[in-house]
Design a protein around this motif. Structure first.
Motif, mmCIF file in Angstrom:
data_model
loop_
_atom_site.group_PDB
_atom_site.id
_atom_site.type_symbol
_atom_site.label_atom_id
_atom_site.label_comp_id
_atom_site.label_asym_id
_atom_site.label_seq_id
_atom_site.Cartn_x
_atom_site.Cartn_y
_atom_site.Cartn_z
ATOM 1 N N LYS A 108 0.806 -1.220 0.000
ATOM 2 C CA LYS A 108 0.000 0.000 0.000
ATOM 3 C C LYS A 108 0.839 1.270 0.000
ATOM 4 O O LYS A 108 0.325 2.351 -0.311
ATOM 5 C CB LYS A 108 -0.954 0.013 1.187
ATOM 6 C CG LYS A 108 -0.289 -0.163 2.534
ATOM 7 C CD LYS A 108 -1.349 -0.316 3.619
ATOM 8 C CE LYS A 108 -0.717 -0.615 4.977
ATOM 9 N NZ LYS A 108 -1.753 -0.830 6.022
ATOM 10 N N GLU A 109 2.139 1.154 0.326
ATOM 11 C CA GLU A 109 2.990 2.341 0.284
ATOM 12 C C GLU A 109 3.440 2.684 -1.134
ATOM 13 O O GLU A 109 4.078 3.730 -1.361
ATOM 14 C CB GLU A 109 4.223 2.150 1.180
ATOM 15 C CG GLU A 109 5.210 1.085 0.722
ATOM 16 C CD GLU A 109 4.891 -0.291 1.276
ATOM 17 O OE1 GLU A 109 5.818 -1.125 1.313
ATOM 18 O OE2 GLU A 109 3.719 -0.525 1.655
ATOM 19 N N TYR A 110 3.120 1.831 -2.102
ATOM 20 C CA TYR A 110 3.494 2.056 -3.504
ATOM 21 C C TYR A 110 2.275 2.539 -4.291
ATOM 22 O O TYR A 110 1.133 2.231 -3.952
ATOM 23 C CB TYR A 110 4.022 0.764 -4.146
ATOM 24 C CG TYR A 110 5.297 0.248 -3.531
ATOM 25 C CD1 TYR A 110 6.538 0.673 -3.980
ATOM 26 C CD2 TYR A 110 5.261 -0.690 -2.496
ATOM 27 C CE1 TYR A 110 7.712 0.185 -3.416
ATOM 28 C CE2 TYR A 110 6.424 -1.182 -1.931
ATOM 29 C CZ TYR A 110 7.654 -0.743 -2.399
ATOM 30 O OH TYR A 110 8.809 -1.216 -1.834
ATOM 31 N N TYR A 166 8.038 -6.052 -1.961
ATOM 32 C CA TYR A 166 7.834 -5.793 -3.390
ATOM 33 C C TYR A 166 8.745 -6.660 -4.239
ATOM 34 O O TYR A 166 8.294 -7.312 -5.204
ATOM 35 C CB TYR A 166 8.078 -4.310 -3.688
ATOM 36 C CG TYR A 166 7.798 -3.913 -5.121
ATOM 37 C CD1 TYR A 166 6.552 -3.424 -5.490
ATOM 38 C CD2 TYR A 166 8.774 -4.043 -6.111
ATOM 39 C CE1 TYR A 166 6.287 -3.054 -6.802
ATOM 40 C CE2 TYR A 166 8.520 -3.682 -7.422
ATOM 41 C CZ TYR A 166 7.277 -3.192 -7.758
ATOM 42 O OH TYR A 166 7.020 -2.848 -9.062
ATOM 43 N N TYR A 167 10.045 -6.694 -3.911
ATOM 44 C CA TYR A 167 10.983 -7.453 -4.737
ATOM 45 C C TYR A 167 10.682 -8.946 -4.682
ATOM 46 O O TYR A 167 10.940 -9.682 -5.656
ATOM 47 C CB TYR A 167 12.427 -7.164 -4.304
ATOM 48 C CG TYR A 167 12.874 -7.875 -3.050
ATOM 49 C CD1 TYR A 167 13.482 -9.134 -3.108
ATOM 50 C CD2 TYR A 167 12.696 -7.296 -1.789
ATOM 51 C CE1 TYR A 167 13.895 -9.794 -1.959
ATOM 52 C CE2 TYR A 167 13.097 -7.947 -0.640
ATOM 53 C CZ TYR A 167 13.699 -9.194 -0.732
ATOM 54 O OH TYR A 167 14.102 -9.844 0.415
ATOM 55 N N GLN A 168 10.124 -9.420 -3.564
ATOM 56 C CA GLN A 168 9.789 -10.838 -3.458
ATOM 57 C C GLN A 168 8.607 -11.187 -4.366
ATOM 58 O O GLN A 168 8.636 -12.212 -5.065
ATOM 59 C CB GLN A 168 9.468 -11.188 -2.002
ATOM 60 C CG GLN A 168 10.664 -11.067 -1.069
ATOM 61 C CD GLN A 168 10.288 -11.222 0.391
ATOM 62 O OE1 GLN A 168 9.113 -11.100 0.765
ATOM 63 N NE2 GLN A 168 11.285 -11.473 1.233
ATOM 64 N N PHE A 169 7.569 -10.354 -4.350
ATOM 65 C CA PHE A 169 6.452 -10.575 -5.269
ATOM 66 C C PHE A 169 6.940 -10.508 -6.716
ATOM 67 O O PHE A 169 6.516 -11.306 -7.564
ATOM 68 C CB PHE A 169 5.355 -9.523 -5.047
ATOM 69 C CG PHE A 169 4.546 -9.734 -3.800
ATOM 70 C CD1 PHE A 169 3.671 -10.814 -3.701
ATOM 71 C CD2 PHE A 169 4.644 -8.858 -2.732
ATOM 72 C CE1 PHE A 169 2.915 -11.008 -2.546
ATOM 73 C CE2 PHE A 169 3.882 -9.038 -1.589
ATOM 74 C CZ PHE A 169 3.021 -10.121 -1.490
ATOM 75 N N PHE A 170 7.818 -9.555 -6.986
ATOM 76 C CA PHE A 170 8.300 -9.361 -8.350
ATOM 77 C C PHE A 170 9.084 -10.585 -8.838
ATOM 78 O O PHE A 170 8.841 -11.098 -9.943
ATOM 79 C CB PHE A 170 9.178 -8.110 -8.418
ATOM 80 C CG PHE A 170 9.554 -7.696 -9.806
ATOM 81 C CD1 PHE A 170 8.746 -6.833 -10.527
ATOM 82 C CD2 PHE A 170 10.717 -8.163 -10.404
ATOM 83 C CE1 PHE A 170 9.086 -6.447 -11.816
ATOM 84 C CE2 PHE A 170 11.068 -7.790 -11.688
ATOM 85 C CZ PHE A 170 10.245 -6.915 -12.400
ATOM 86 N N LEU A 171 10.017 -11.068 -8.021
ATOM 87 C CA LEU A 171 10.842 -12.205 -8.432
ATOM 88 C C LEU A 171 10.027 -13.493 -8.577
ATOM 89 O O LEU A 171 10.164 -14.228 -9.567
ATOM 90 C CB LEU A 171 11.976 -12.423 -7.433
ATOM 91 C CG LEU A 171 13.109 -11.382 -7.426
ATOM 92 C CD1 LEU A 171 14.084 -11.661 -6.295
ATOM 93 C CD2 LEU A 171 13.837 -11.386 -8.760
ATOM 94 N N SER A 172 9.179 -13.773 -7.591
ATOM 95 C CA SER A 172 8.445 -15.036 -7.609
ATOM 96 C C SER A 172 7.348 -15.057 -8.664
ATOM 97 O O SER A 172 7.204 -16.040 -9.410
ATOM 98 C CB SER A 172 7.854 -15.317 -6.223
ATOM 99 O OG SER A 172 6.997 -14.260 -5.819
ATOM 100 N N GLN A 173 6.561 -13.975 -8.733
ATOM 101 C CA GLN A 173 5.424 -13.959 -9.642
ATOM 102 C C GLN A 173 5.800 -13.515 -11.049
ATOM 103 O O GLN A 173 5.404 -14.149 -12.039
ATOM 104 C CB GLN A 173 4.321 -13.056 -9.091
ATOM 105 C CG GLN A 173 3.052 -13.038 -9.940
ATOM 106 C CD GLN A 173 1.951 -12.201 -9.299
ATOM 107 O OE1 GLN A 173 1.992 -11.869 -8.129
ATOM 108 N NE2 GLN A 173 0.939 -11.856 -10.080
ATOM 109 N N SER A 174 6.566 -12.430 -11.136
ATOM 110 C CA SER A 174 6.861 -11.848 -12.445
ATOM 111 C C SER A 174 7.974 -12.567 -13.189
ATOM 112 O O SER A 174 8.021 -12.516 -14.424
ATOM 113 C CB SER A 174 7.232 -10.367 -12.292
ATOM 114 O OG SER A 174 6.198 -9.649 -11.657
ATOM 115 N N ILE A 175 8.894 -13.224 -12.472
ATOM 116 C CA ILE A 175 10.034 -13.869 -13.132
ATOM 117 C C ILE A 175 9.890 -15.396 -13.125
ATOM 118 O O ILE A 175 9.752 -16.022 -14.172
ATOM 119 C CB ILE A 175 11.361 -13.460 -12.461
ATOM 120 C CG1 ILE A 175 11.495 -11.926 -12.422
ATOM 121 C CG2 ILE A 175 12.543 -14.094 -13.195
ATOM 122 C CD1 ILE A 175 11.528 -11.268 -13.779
#
Length: 465
Positions: A108-110, A166-175
């Motif tokens: 929510k801070e993003y 954020y980086y964890q969601f990005f790496l696991s889901q997006s990559i």
């Protein structure tokens, strides 16, 4: 006194001479007729005579007669591909659920524009990596790519359930998850092409409808599970469901054509783009996908801003995807009869028209619902018809590389479209008008580009293209 063989009687000798003369006259008569151009069916080539060997012609691509266009094996590929598309693009159709949850809870801070990079990169990786997996498909076939993609995809979803940053969601889901997803759906798309020709668009429509069914079931299931057991266990439940369906896909999806291993060459991708029809078609795919995912990403946030009933908002994406089931099957059936480019032009134009004429001016519950229904039907055919356009103009034996190249280029539209839309919303202080206009004109450009692609093949003649 020794016995001597008596000479033949004179009559017999005369008969033999007469027979010989008649044979010579008959041969001479036939030869003269043949020289005069008179056809004589009795004088065909001697069947026992050795025939000269014709020079071996280079093998061409399989013709339409080589495709079974049905049968148990072909329809099992459709069934396995349906299950795979339910798990892969079915989850992509739920990006609005992820966007809404991330903005409200862990991220929510993003800003919404920053958060939208997670699903945007996920879609980009899924589509772009088709370049690599398409080439691997041509070289080795789908079997091990499917199994490896299944393990990677489920692992990525499990890691998403453990993410908090954020980086964890990005790496696991997006990559990670998107790499596995790309391997699975690329193999299914490329395999199906080898089984169907005359009924190819219809078969693709049926298979791709799995993603629409996923888009109906998954958003409701995910929303309910988040409320009852929380986001982490919701993701684990989805991962276990996908594992079962993808195992079925691994056991049923196979290619009819044998793999053709050859060394990697970057120029093969360039060579595909030497065909003007291919360049224009891929450009149309890029422009339409540039705007296509904006309604999926932002309609829930727009509905909240329009004060839509909170009990109705979770059902917006299922409504869109439910209508999309018919939008993916019916245009495919029609396209096989009147032309795939013809139908693609119509459905992409309708999508752009209703985005500009319906979505842009409305800001209430009824207007949003009408747009979701119309857009769901018209845009549904884009996913099912896209690969059939490529298969129609390229060598079927290099379908993996060709489709992969097309997917790679259009993936940049998926990557940048939603973040651009989010930035426009932020610049206009929460207004969705600029996003809606960008979405509509991007899709309209794609439709006009398909029209140009058709013109390069048949002009403006009313023929099947």
């Amino acid at each position: 006194m020794s016995e001597k063989t008596p000479p033949p009687p004179a009559a017999a000798q005369l008969a033999d001479d007469s027979t010989a003369r008649n044979s010579l006259e008959l041969v001479s008569s036939r030869a003269s007729k043949s020289d005069a151009g008179v056809a004589d069916v009795e004088l065909g080539p001697d069947p026992d005579a050795a025939k000269p060997e014709a020079p071996a012609a280079a093998p061409g691509p399989p013709g339409a007669g080589d495709f079974p266009d049905g049968g148990a094996a072909a329809w099992l590929v459709v069934a396995g591909g349906w299950a795979a598309l339910f798990c892969t693009f079915g989850l992509v159709n739920c990006v609005g659920v992820f966007e809404k949850y991330y903005v409200a809870e862990p991220l929510k801070e993003y800003s919404s524009s920053t958060v939208s990079w997670i699903p945007s990169v996920e879609i980009f990786m899924m589509v772009f990596c088709g370049t690599v997996f398409g080439r691997l498909f041509d070289n080795y076939g789908p079997r091990w790519i499917l199994w490896g993609g299944t393990v990677t995809y489920v692992f990525g979803l499990m890691m998403t359930s453990l993410s908090t940053k954020y980086y964890q969601f990005f790496l696991s889901q997006s990559i990670v998850a998107s790499l596995g997803s790309s391997a699975v759906f690329t193999c299914c798309m490329s395999s199906l092409v080898s089984w169907f020709s005359k009924r190819r668009a219809a078969a693709f429509g049926i298979m791709v409808s799995g993603s629409s069914v996923g888009g109906v079931v998954l958003p409701i299931m995910m929303t309910k599970l988040i409320d009852r057991i929380g986001f982490p266990w919701m993701m684990r439940s989805v991962a276990f469901l996908f594992l079962a369906l993808l195992i079925f896909a691994c056991l049923t999806v196979r290619s009819r054509l044998p793999p053709r291993p050859r060394p990697f060459s970057i120029m093969e991708y360039v060579h595909v783009l030497k065909d003007l029809r291919m360049v224009i078609t891929v450009s149309g795919l890029f422009f339409f996908m540039w705007g296509m995912f904006m309604p999926f990403n932002y309609v829930l946030l727009q509905a909240q801003a329009a004060n839509m009933s909170p009990t109705l908002i979770p059902y917006l994406l299922p409504i869109l995807n439910a209508v999309s089931i018919f939008g993916r099957i019916i245009p495919g059936i029609v396209a096989d009869k009147i032309g795939r480019y013809n139908v693609m032009i119509v459905i992409t134009f309708i999508s752009a028209l209703f985005c500009l004429a319906v979505w842009t001016p409305v800001n209430n519950t009824a207007g949003i619902l009408v747009f979701m229904i119309i857009f769901g039907f018209s845009s549904g055919g884009f996913i099912s018809l896209g690969p059939t356009l490529i298969a129609q103009i390229v060598d079927i034996r290099q379908i993996g590389t060709s489709v992969g190249t097309a997917l790679a280029i259009q993936s940049f539209g998926a990557l940048t479209g939603s973040p651009i839309g989010g930035a426009i919303v932020a610049a206009q202080n929460g207004s969705f008008l600029g996003l809606q206009l960008f979405c509509g004109f991007a899709m309209l450009t794609g439709s006009l580009t398909f029209l140009v692609a058709r013109y390069t093949q048949a002009g403006f003649k009313l023929v099947k293209v």
